[in-house]
Design an enzyme around this catalytic site. Structure first.
Site, mmCIF file in Angstrom:
data_model
loop_
_atom_site.group_PDB
_atom_site.id
_atom_site.type_symbol
_atom_site.label_atom_id
_atom_site.label_comp_id
_atom_site.label_asym_id
_atom_site.label_seq_id
_atom_site.Cartn_x
_atom_site.Cartn_y
_atom_site.Cartn_z
ATOM 1 N N ARG A 139 0.909 -1.173 -0.047
ATOM 2 C CA ARG A 139 0.091 -0.075 0.037
ATOM 3 C C ARG A 139 0.900 1.167 -0.098
ATOM 4 N NH1 ARG A 139 -1.440 2.017 4.470
ATOM 5 N NH2 ARG A 139 -2.174 0.401 5.657
ATOM 6 N N TYR A 147 -14.805 17.662 -16.271
ATOM 7 C CA TYR A 147 -15.446 16.288 -16.490
ATOM 8 C C TYR A 147 -16.457 15.950 -15.487
ATOM 9 C CZ TYR A 147 -15.287 11.329 -16.062
ATOM 10 O OH TYR A 147 -15.571 9.956 -15.700
ATOM 11 N N ASP A 194 -5.420 19.717 -15.480
ATOM 12 C CA ASP A 194 -5.847 18.075 -15.928
ATOM 13 C C ASP A 194 -5.326 18.286 -17.379
ATOM 14 O OD1 ASP A 194 -6.669 15.764 -17.174
ATOM 15 O OD2 ASP A 194 -8.820 16.018 -15.728
ATOM 16 N N LYS A 233 -6.593 7.100 -19.709
ATOM 17 C CA LYS A 233 -6.649 7.418 -21.358
ATOM 18 C C LYS A 233 -5.282 7.184 -21.876
ATOM 19 C CE LYS A 233 -10.284 8.681 -19.187
ATOM 20 N NZ LYS A 233 -11.324 7.731 -18.956
HETATM 21 C C1 LIG Z 1 -10.498 14.904 -18.555
HETATM 22 C C2 LIG Z 1 -10.559 13.895 -17.453
HETATM 23 N N1 LIG Z 1 -10.038 13.799 -16.222
HETATM 24 C C3 LIG Z 1 -10.163 12.753 -15.364
HETATM 25 C C4 LIG Z 1 -10.992 11.679 -15.539
HETATM 26 C C5 LIG Z 1 -11.242 10.620 -14.591
HETATM 27 O O1 LIG Z 1 -10.299 9.617 -14.807
HETATM 28 P P1 LIG Z 1 -10.618 8.074 -14.298
HETATM 29 O O2 LIG Z 1 -11.889 7.653 -15.049
HETATM 30 O O3 LIG Z 1 -9.368 7.162 -14.477
HETATM 31 O O4 LIG Z 1 -11.022 7.916 -13.150
HETATM 32 C C6 LIG Z 1 -11.507 11.507 -16.967
HETATM 33 C C7 LIG Z 1 -12.364 10.371 -17.339
HETATM 34 O O5 LIG Z 1 -12.729 10.354 -18.354
HETATM 35 C C8 LIG Z 1 -11.139 12.645 -17.950
HETATM 36 O O6 LIG Z 1 -12.062 12.466 -19.064
#
Ligand SMILES: Cc1ncc(COP(=O)(O)O)c(C=O)c1O
Length: 380
Positions: free
Chosen positions: A47, A99, A171, A196
């Protein structure tokens, strides 16, 4: 070293005990002490840390140009850890077109812990400035936004944040450090959904936080090992493997994205197109200035939910699925899928209509992607 070299070599040393060029997956929960108070390689419990995680964190920190990085079980777990840097009573200015999962986390969970959030149009610095309060501690932006591809000027946000002693969080999921380098533009923290493009093969979830300040890094590591949401060995291994091809994948994603966007823009069935690589995108110049390429995320409006339903039920190569950034083209209807947790009035305000289709253009042969879209558009 160049980006592609770093993506392949940093953190990816051969296994010292066997010479294996790819280090093994350390599928173990605990590590045997050499003697009381003395561990063998600095690991005691998975962990807290393990070699696959450490390797991946080193690569990501290098590629983003950060001091260090910490990886989590998902992008949302990574983002959640960043908000835990704050204290009750602190206020955050957030991109309104964020998001859907971030909207849900902040408005339905973190508000109960005394954090305050204002969702504003961060493409306009005057609006961001107007949203500042005496207790504003953070600006949280997504650029380009998911799914409407709005772009926020990172350097301008960094200046605003620095002048007011706030932390700028970016992000960078949609572009990856190959196409956009937020830290070079002044960001203090970068977050990613590793699920992604960084992994790129749609076979694990993960998230990363990249830090530039030792104090933040120490706190994020504390949150990672105390909260227990650090990424597991197998997922770290898969993401490290995926990242080795990030540079070539992003080049192809970029080329395919541009070709598909141009095709759709000229298609009579497409009502409105969202893609920063097109000269008719309102922020095309800003995209050219702060990004190395437009990327492979695009959105387009097909006029009605019924048209969208008919179109989405006919695509064959483009998979109707949540997520993005995989080698395979992924298509979705944000209003009913990724952004369903956002109230309709908010979606309408930021342009996520019920008939807006999002496409994550993969790296299949681009002629095949276009042919697939064309045959499906015939059903509208
Ligand atoms: C721009 C963006 N940030 C964060 C996330 C969250 O990521 P996760 O689905 O891996 O939790 C997403 C998910 O689609 C996203 O498109």
């Amino acid at each position: 070293m160049g980006f592609a070299t770093n993506a392949i070599h940093v953190g990816q040393d051969p296994d010292p005990s066997t010479g294996a060029i790819v280090a093994p997956i350390y599928q173990t929960s605990t590590y045997v002490y050499e003697e009381l108070g003395k561990t063998k390689g600095g690991y005691d419990y998975a962990r807290s840390n393990h070699p696959n995680r450490k390797a991946l964190e080193r690569t990501i920190a290098k590629l983003e140009g950060g001091l260090s990085s910490y990886v989590f079980t998902s992008g949302m777990a990574a983002i959640d850890s960043v908000f835990r840097l704050l204290r009750p009573g602190d206020h955050v200015v957030v991109s309104e077109a964020v998001y859907g999962g971030v909207y849900r986390l902040t408005t339905q969970l973190l508000v109960h812990f005394g954090l305050e959030f204002s969702f504003v149009d961060t493409t306009d610095p005057a609006v961001v400035l107007g949203a500042f309060r005496p207790n504003t501690k953070m600006i949280y932006i997504e650029t380009p936004t998911n799914p409407t591809l709005r772009i926020t000027d990172i350097s301008v946000m960094a200046k605003l944040a620095n002048e007011r002693h706030a932390t700028l969080v970016v992000d960078n999921t949609f572009l990856t450090p190959y196409l956009q380098r937020p830290i070079e533009l002044g960001a203090h923290i970068v977050v990613h959904s590793l699920t992604k493009y960084l992994n790129g093969h749609s076979d694990s979830t993960g998230g990363a936080v990249v830090l530039t300040r030792p104090d933040d890094a120490e706190k994020i590591y504390f949150i990672q090992r105390s909260g227990g949401a650090g990424l597991a060995p197998m997922d770290c291994f898969l993401t490290s493997r995926g990242m080795k091809t990030l540079a070539v994948r992003m080049l192809q994603h970029n080329a395919n994205g541009l070709a598909v966007a141009r095709h759709l823009d000229a298609h009579p069935k497409v009502r409105k197109m969202y893609y920063p690589g097109l000269v008719n995108h309102p922020q095309h110049e800003l995209a050219r200035k702060q990004q190395k390429g437009p990327g492979a995320m695009l959105a387009f409006d097909v006029g009605s939910v019924e048209a969208a339903r008919r179109f989405l039920n006919q695509v064959k190569i483009c998979a109707l699925a949540e997520s993005l950034g995989g080698v395979e083209s992924l298509i979705s209807l944000p209003a009913q899928m990724t952004h369903a947790s956002m109230p309709k009035e908010v979606r309408d305000r930021i342009g996520i209509t019920d008939s807006l289709v999002r496409l994550s253009v993969g790296i299949e042969d681009v002629e095949d992607i276009i042919a697939d879209i064309d045959q499906a558009l015939l059903y509208i």
